[in-house]
Structures are given as C-alpha cells and as structure tokens.
Scaffold this active site. Sequence first.
Site, PDB file in Angstrom:
ATOM      1  N   ASP A 284       0.848  -1.189   0.000  1.00 27.20           N
ATOM      2  CA  ASP A 284       0.000   0.000   0.000  1.00 27.20           C
ATOM      3  C   ASP A 284       0.895   1.256   0.000  1.00 27.20           C
ATOM      4  OD1 ASP A 284      -2.431   1.348   0.163  1.00 27.20           O
ATOM      5  OD2 ASP A 284      -2.442   1.366   2.354  1.00 27.20           O
ATOM      6  N   HIS A 285       0.620   2.173  -0.909  1.00 28.35           N
ATOM      7  CA  HIS A 285       1.343   3.466  -0.966  1.00 28.35           C
ATOM      8  C   HIS A 285       2.862   3.323  -1.030  1.00 28.35           C
ATOM      9  CE1 HIS A 285      -2.209   5.957  -0.463  1.00 28.35           C
ATOM     10  NE2 HIS A 285      -2.607   5.127   0.492  1.00 28.35           N
TER      11      HIS A 285
ATOM     12  N   HIS B 146      -8.058   9.925   3.573  1.00 28.96           N
ATOM     13  CA  HIS B 146      -7.568   8.977   4.579  1.00 28.96           C
ATOM     14  C   HIS B 146      -7.919   9.413   6.002  1.00 28.96           C
ATOM     15  CE1 HIS B 146      -4.903   7.848   1.175  1.00 28.96           C
ATOM     16  NE2 HIS B 146      -5.162   6.648   1.641  1.00 28.96           N
ATOM     17  N   GLY B 147      -7.991   8.432   6.896  1.00 26.77           N
ATOM     18  CA  GLY B 147      -8.142   8.710   8.322  1.00 26.77           C
ATOM     19  C   GLY B 147      -9.591   8.850   8.754  1.00 26.77           C
TER      20      GLY B 147
ATOM     21  N   ALA C 174     -11.580   4.902   2.207  1.00 28.01           N
ATOM     22  CA  ALA C 174     -12.993   4.535   2.099  1.00 28.01           C
ATOM     23  C   ALA C 174     -13.594   4.012   3.407  1.00 28.01           C
ATOM     24  CB  ALA C 174     -13.171   3.515   0.983  1.00 28.01           C
ATOM     25  N   SER C 175     -13.032   4.412   4.529  1.00 28.80           N
ATOM     26  CA  SER C 175     -13.660   4.014   5.793  1.00 28.80           C
ATOM     27  C   SER C 175     -14.887   4.874   6.064  1.00 28.80           C
ATOM     28  CB  SER C 175     -12.655   4.149   6.950  1.00 28.80           C
ATOM     29  OG  SER C 175     -11.816   3.018   6.992  1.00 28.80           O
TER      30      SER C 175
ATOM     31  N   ILE D 220      -9.720  -0.149   3.110  1.00 25.59           N
ATOM     32  CA  ILE D 220     -10.272   0.097   4.445  1.00 25.59           C
ATOM     33  C   ILE D 220      -9.208  -0.178   5.505  1.00 25.59           C
ATOM     34  CG2 ILE D 220     -12.032  -0.623   6.135  1.00 25.59           C
ATOM     35  CD1 ILE D 220     -13.710  -1.479   3.569  1.00 25.59           C
ATOM     36  N   ASP D 221      -8.882   0.826   6.266  1.00 25.65           N
ATOM     37  CA  ASP D 221      -7.936   0.681   7.370  1.00 25.65           C
ATOM     38  C   ASP D 221      -8.516   1.287   8.656  1.00 25.65           C
ATOM     39  OD1 ASP D 221      -5.766   0.314   8.971  1.00 25.65           O
ATOM     40  OD2 ASP D 221      -4.471   1.759   7.991  1.00 25.65           O
TER      41      ASP D 221
HETATM   42  P1  13P Z   1      -9.104   4.769   5.433  1.00 22.95           P
HETATM   43  O1  13P Z   1      -8.199   5.628   6.268  1.00 22.95           O
HETATM   44  O2  13P Z   1     -10.319   5.541   5.028  1.00 22.95           O
HETATM   45  O3  13P Z   1      -9.422   3.488   6.063  1.00 22.95           O
HETATM   46  O4  13P Z   1      -8.311   4.449   4.057  1.00 22.95           O
HETATM   47  C1  13P Z   1      -7.314   3.471   4.041  1.00 22.95           C
HETATM   48  C2  13P Z   1      -6.500   3.500   2.787  1.00 22.95           C
HETATM   49  O5  13P Z   1      -6.812   4.142   1.814  1.00 22.95           O
HETATM   50  C3  13P Z   1      -5.281   2.684   2.781  1.00 22.95           C
HETATM   51  O6  13P Z   1      -4.541   2.875   1.617  1.00 22.95           O
HETATM   52  O1  G3H Z   2      -3.354   5.015   3.759  1.00 24.07           O
HETATM   53  C1  G3H Z   2      -2.646   4.587   4.647  1.00 24.07           C
HETATM   54  C2  G3H Z   2      -3.058   3.435   5.471  1.00 24.07           C
HETATM   55  O2  G3H Z   2      -4.161   3.746   6.285  1.00 24.07           O
HETATM   56  C3  G3H Z   2      -1.894   2.907   6.241  1.00 24.07           C
HETATM   57  O3  G3H Z   2      -1.607   3.706   7.328  1.00 24.07           O
HETATM   58  O4  G3H Z   2       0.822   4.287   7.091  1.00 24.07           O
HETATM   59  O5  G3H Z   2      -0.319   4.341   9.327  1.00 24.07           O
HETATM   60  O6  G3H Z   2       0.168   2.166   8.207  1.00 24.07           O
HETATM   61  P1  G3H Z   2      -0.144   3.615   8.027  1.00 24.07           P
HETATM   62 ZN    ZN Z   3      -4.619   4.843   0.840  1.00 27.76          ZN
END
Ligand code: 13P
Ligand code: G3H
Ligand code: ZN
Length: 309
Positions: free
Chosen positions: A82-83, A178-179, A213-214, A255-256
């Site tokens: 991711d990212h 995000h967040g 997308a949370s 979703i995180d």
């Molecule tokens: P949320 O912070 O909305 O869950 O998004 C997570 C995300 O995009 C991880 O790449």
């Molecule tokens: O978009 C980022 C994800 O929510 C991951 O978050 O870098 O704190 O692990 P993190």
């Molecule tokens: Zn992301």
Amino acid sequence: MPLTSPKEMFERAYKEGFAVGAFNVNNMEIIQGIMEACDEEKSPLILQVSAGAKKYAGLVYIRKLVEAAVEDKDLPVVLHLDHGADFAICQEVIDGGFSSVMFDGSHLPFEENIAETKKVVQYAHDKGVWVEAELGRLAGMEEHVYSEKSIYTDPDEAVEFVERTGCDSLAIAIGTSHGAYKFKMDAKPTLDFERLAVIGSRLPGYPIVLHGASSVPQEFIQECNACGGKVEGAKGVPEDLLRKAASMAVCKINIDTDIRLAMTAAIRKSLTENPTVFDPRKYLGPAREAVKNMVQHKIKNVLGSSNKI
Ligand code: 13P
Ligand code: G3H
Ligand code: ZN
C-alpha cells in the site's frame, strides 16, 4: 491456495458490480479477523501492507503471517504493497513475493509520476506482479505526504496516464480521504460520481481503486469514548455511497481506519469491563472478533463480494 494476482478478481468485480476489499494488516489478530470474515462470506480479499506496517511488524513476519493465512483458509488472497513511495520499496516487496504493488506518485508532477510509475511497471510486469498507481490527490495524511486539499482526478489525464504507464489499476480522487476526519461534522458527505462515470466510460473494463474509504461508524466512536477514549469530530464516507461506487468501475476499496476503530473500541471495552485483566489474549481475542465483524459487515453492506470466489 497460493497468493493470487488481482486480475481475475477485478475482472469479475467489474462485470458483476462488486468491489474487492483491501484491508490494511499490521499483526496476527488483524489478519486472522479478516480471514475468518472472508472465509465465512466466501469472499476474495486483498491484504495490504503499508511502509509503516512493514516497519512495525517486519517484512519477514508479515509475509510469514500471510503465508500461514493462505495455508489455513482456501481463499484467493492478494498480498499488496500500500502506498509504495519509491521504486526501491516496490522492488523489495516484489522480490519478497508480493503479488501486487501500489506505486504512489500522486504528489509528483504529472510527467514525473508517469516516469516513476513506468519504471515500477516494467520491473513488476517482468515478474508477473500487478501495479496500482495513483493520479489526483486525496486530502489528509498519506504515509509521508500531507495534503490539505484534495485535487480530483482529471479524466483526460487519467486516460493518458494509463496508456503511457501501462499500470494495471488506478486510484483516483473523487472525494474520499484517509483517516477518521474526512468530512466536517455539519457537512453532507458526497462523492463525485459524475467524474467516476466519465473516467469509467473513458477506460472501459479498467479497474478503478478507491482509497480512504472508511465509514467511521459512530457507534465505535461512542464505544471508544464511553471507555475513556477522546475521539471527537470524526466522520467518514457513508456506506451507501461506497456501495454505489462498487457497482460502477471501482473494483478495489481500501479500508484501514474502520478496522483500527473496531479493534480499539473492543480493547478499551475489555480493559474497562475487566480492570484486573493482564492476559493479552483476553483483550486481543475480542479485538480479533471485532475485526472479523467489521470486515463481514463491509463485505455485506459495502463491497457486495460474498460468494464471489
Ligand atoms: P481509510 O483511512 O479511510 O481506512 O483508508 C485506508 C487507505 O486508503 C489505505 O490505503
Ligand atoms: O493510507 C494509509 C493506510 O491507512 C496505512 O496507514 O501508514 O499508518 O500504516 P499507516
Ligand atoms: Zn490509501
């Protein structure tokens, strides 16, 4: 079942109007909770690892935990970065056995984003690994870069970007972020569906990705706060909007935050209700169960991915 590529999952998701959930993982309980939910729902899934997760758990641990997960459950699982901030991290995880990577050049000027994405695509495709890229900018914190305002993805640029880079899927900005603090408390959350429809029609059959997308369910905030948390003003993307996006060209939904909220609420509750507890299994067990319930809820109400394996 070995790790799989997102290719077939996304082809089916596109055709049948659902999305595959991409859930961020950091430890064993999160992975187990997600796997149990997907197993009960017979849903395909993506386990994604950020640079922060890789640093926290260590690449070897994460990879071995995911290996255990795919051995334990007979499900199609993608292991995704991711990212990815640069070529080096993408190369490292590709060599380490991930089946998919995201190179995130969304903060770069257009031409630079194209050049850097192309490098990753070349390396990844040689090894049969999928590449997600990003165009447009989400508001909020993304790993290393803070963006105060979002810049929605331009459809013409999206087409040119996909053609010139050869990336396999594209994350776009249409109003998510995000967040936990995505919208002001008094604002009516919206997504730019018109933009999504135009991008979808200009890139027929092409899988679009939605980050940030949370939904930030208020009951978890309340539960957290009832047990000593101090979370205020958090507001996410309504689930019906995400379901609509999943029925369009969006094939992957990230979703995180919701998993973090569910886990934290469960741990706070356990510790508050049982103040004498000092066995981690007594609060990590309920936390794992909370992850499972959250993911199962997402599969049914947002993704529509039950019985799609
Ligand atoms: P949320 O912070 O909305 O869950 O998004 C997570 C995300 O995009 C991880 O790449
Ligand atoms: O978009 C980022 C994800 O929510 C991951 O978050 O870098 O704190 O692990 P993190
Ligand atoms: Zn992301």
